[in-house]
Design a protein around this motif. Structure first.
Motif, short mmCIF file in Angstrom:
data_model
loop_
_atom_site.label_atom_id
_atom_site.label_comp_id
_atom_site.label_asym_id
_atom_site.label_seq_id
_atom_site.Cartn_x
_atom_site.Cartn_y
_atom_site.Cartn_z
N ILE A 178 45.01 -32.00 -16.78
CA ILE A 178 45.18 -31.67 -15.36
C ILE A 178 44.49 -30.35 -15.02
N ARG A 179 44.65 -29.34 -15.89
CA ARG A 179 44.02 -28.04 -15.64
C ARG A 179 42.51 -28.15 -15.61
N GLU A 180 41.93 -28.87 -16.59
CA GLU A 180 40.48 -28.97 -16.69
C GLU A 180 39.86 -29.65 -15.48
N ARG A 181 40.53 -30.66 -14.94
CA ARG A 181 39.95 -31.46 -13.87
C ARG A 181 40.28 -30.95 -12.48
N THR A 182 41.36 -30.16 -12.36
CA THR A 182 41.79 -29.77 -11.01
C THR A 182 42.04 -28.27 -10.85
N GLY A 183 42.34 -27.58 -11.95
CA GLY A 183 42.73 -26.17 -11.85
C GLY A 183 44.21 -25.99 -11.57
N ILE A 184 44.93 -27.09 -11.39
CA ILE A 184 46.36 -27.01 -11.06
C ILE A 184 47.19 -26.79 -12.32
N GLU A 185 48.13 -25.87 -12.23
CA GLU A 185 49.04 -25.60 -13.34
C GLU A 185 50.49 -25.95 -13.03
N ARG A 186 50.85 -25.86 -11.77
CA ARG A 186 52.22 -26.14 -11.34
C ARG A 186 52.21 -26.42 -9.84
N ARG A 187 53.31 -26.93 -9.34
CA ARG A 187 53.47 -27.16 -7.92
C ARG A 187 54.95 -27.12 -7.60
N HIS A 188 55.31 -27.07 -6.30
CA HIS A 188 56.70 -27.06 -5.87
C HIS A 188 57.04 -28.39 -5.21
N PHE A 189 58.25 -28.90 -5.50
CA PHE A 189 58.72 -30.11 -4.85
C PHE A 189 59.98 -29.82 -4.06
N ALA A 190 60.06 -30.40 -2.87
CA ALA A 190 61.22 -30.20 -2.01
C ALA A 190 62.48 -30.77 -2.66
N ALA A 191 63.60 -30.15 -2.37
CA ALA A 191 64.89 -30.63 -2.85
C ALA A 191 65.30 -31.87 -2.07
N ILE B 95 36.72 -16.50 1.96
CA ILE B 95 36.88 -17.93 2.24
C ILE B 95 38.31 -18.27 1.86
N VAL B 96 39.02 -18.92 2.76
CA VAL B 96 40.36 -19.43 2.46
C VAL B 96 40.27 -20.95 2.60
N PRO B 97 39.96 -21.64 1.50
CA PRO B 97 39.70 -23.08 1.58
C PRO B 97 40.97 -23.91 1.45
N HIS B 98 40.83 -25.17 1.83
CA HIS B 98 41.87 -26.14 1.50
C HIS B 98 41.99 -26.18 -0.02
N GLN B 99 43.21 -26.04 -0.51
CA GLN B 99 43.44 -25.92 -1.95
C GLN B 99 43.70 -27.30 -2.56
N ALA B 100 42.61 -28.06 -2.75
CA ALA B 100 42.74 -29.42 -3.28
C ALA B 100 42.39 -29.48 -4.77
N ASN B 101 41.32 -28.79 -5.13
CA ASN B 101 40.77 -28.92 -6.48
C ASN B 101 39.89 -27.70 -6.72
N LEU B 102 40.08 -27.03 -7.84
CA LEU B 102 39.33 -25.80 -8.11
C LEU B 102 37.84 -26.07 -8.22
N ARG B 103 37.46 -27.23 -8.71
CA ARG B 103 36.03 -27.54 -8.82
C ARG B 103 35.39 -27.68 -7.45
N THR C 16 44.84 -20.43 -4.60
CA THR C 16 46.27 -20.59 -4.92
C THR C 16 46.56 -21.96 -5.51
N VAL C 17 45.53 -22.78 -5.68
CA VAL C 17 45.73 -24.17 -6.11
C VAL C 17 46.46 -24.24 -7.45
N GLN C 18 46.26 -23.24 -8.30
CA GLN C 18 46.91 -23.27 -9.61
C GLN C 18 48.43 -23.23 -9.50
N ASP C 19 48.95 -22.62 -8.47
CA ASP C 19 50.40 -22.45 -8.31
C ASP C 19 51.05 -23.46 -7.37
N HIS C 20 50.27 -24.02 -6.45
CA HIS C 20 50.84 -24.87 -5.40
C HIS C 20 50.37 -26.31 -5.46
N GLY C 21 49.26 -26.60 -6.17
CA GLY C 21 48.65 -27.91 -6.07
C GLY C 21 48.10 -28.11 -4.66
#
Length: 323
Positions: free
Chosen positions: A35-48, A247-255, A274-279
């Motif tokens: 997941i990290r290699e392809r997106t840069g995402i490490e974690r995300r938050h899910f609503a309760a 630049i403040v881009p849409h945080q979809a994918n680090l690549r 911020t994509v690494q923390d929020h997805g």
């Protein structure tokens, strides 16, 4: 004189539950490294359970109002960018309006998926230039965890929940590029690409549906279209990539973020990431990143900020704003 929609407050909210990549390893054929290699995402938050899009939007709005020193009664309008409203209707914006204790003004939603926030900012800017509203809360809020296919490793690991908000206030200026506020916008859509990114539910099916995406094709369109729309908005403002502070881009994918910045000739140390923390929080990702960028001390008064996003539709666009 020119009316500029100027940011006076910003805020965000993230659900308490943090979901690291490792949590998906128990149910999917995937790994944290993949997941990290392809997106840069490490974690995300899910609503309760029971936590809704409007709940999160109201929390982000309160934070933006607090920064601006404004009361809800002083606000003329609320625009919520979302693809995951609490109900089919009424709008999530009216629910935020109620949560804030506002009995006046008007509120409505904008649906342009991940590009929703730039569409909503553009709409707010137009309302303020027309004299329809002087103070507008623009919110991006999403609970994408409610529309994911948990068996599809190519999509369910990408998205998260959250909300961000900005308070815009109308200010009279000379109309120069040095003005604070929204300087230029650029919007596009092309419905022929509908099948690249969509949810297979709605009124026609009687189900909420789940997200479907052709990732490689979306990636290809994103890199070219995001750079093009950002450059078009800068040109309208009489500016260029050399003038950009952030630049403040849409945080979809680090690549995608890196490739877009490279095309624009802007180094990565001038990109809020911020994509690494929020997805990918869809319409919430840009206002979330704006708020975090201010919180970190990156974005300061007078900085030239470019926001760009692409989402289902396909819909894409950008906003050039001086902070």
């Amino acid at each position: 004189m020119t009316i500029r929609a100027t940011v006076t407050g910003v805020g965000h909210y993230l659900p308490e539950r943090v979901v690291p990549n490792a949590e998906f390893e128990a149910t999917l054929e995937t790994t944290d490294e993949w997941i990290r290699e392809r997106t840069g995402i490490e974690r995300r938050h899910f609503a309760a359970p029971g936590e809704t899009t409007s709940d999160m939007g109201a929390r982000a709005a309160r934070a933006a109002l607090a920064m601006a020193g404004r009361e809800p009664s002083e606000i003329d309008a609320i625009i919520v960018a979302t693809s995951t409203p609490d109900l089919t209707f009424p709008s999530a914006a009216t629910m935020v309006q109620k949560a804030l204790g506002m009995s006046g003004g008007f509120a409505f939603d904008v649906q342009a998926v991940c590009a929703g926030f730039v569409y909503a900012l553009t709409t707010a800017d137009a309302l303020m230039r027309a004299g329809t509203a002087k103070r507008v809360l623009v919110i991006g809020a999403e609970t994408f965890s409610k529309i994911l296919d948990w068996t599809d490793r190519t999509t369910c690991v990408l998205f998260g929940d959250g909300a961000g908000a900005v308070l815009l206030e109308a200010v009279e200026t000379d109309g120069a590029p040095a003005d604070r506020g929204v300087l230029a916008t650029d919007l596009h859509s092309d419905g022929t690409f509908k099948d690249l990114l969509y949810v297979n539910g709605g009124i026609s099916t009687g189900t909420a549906g789940v997200l479907k995406m052709e990732g490689k094709e979306v990636f290809r369109h994103a890199v070219s279209k995001l750079a093009q729309t950002a450059e078009a908005a800068l040109e309208r403002a009489g500016l260029s990539g050399a003038d950009v502070d952030w630049i403040v881009p849409h945080q979809a994918n680090l690549r995608i973020i890196k490739a877009t910045a490279q095309k624009m000739g802007v180094p990565m140390d001038r990109v809020v990431v911020t994509v690494q923390d929020h997805g990918n929080t869809s319409a919430a990702s840009i206002p979330l990143a704006l708020s975090v960028g201010v919180e970190r001390g990156q974005i300061k008064s007078g900085d030239l900020v470019v926001m760009e996003a692409i989402g289902g539709g396909l819909a894409w666009g950008s906003v050039v704003l001086r902070w």
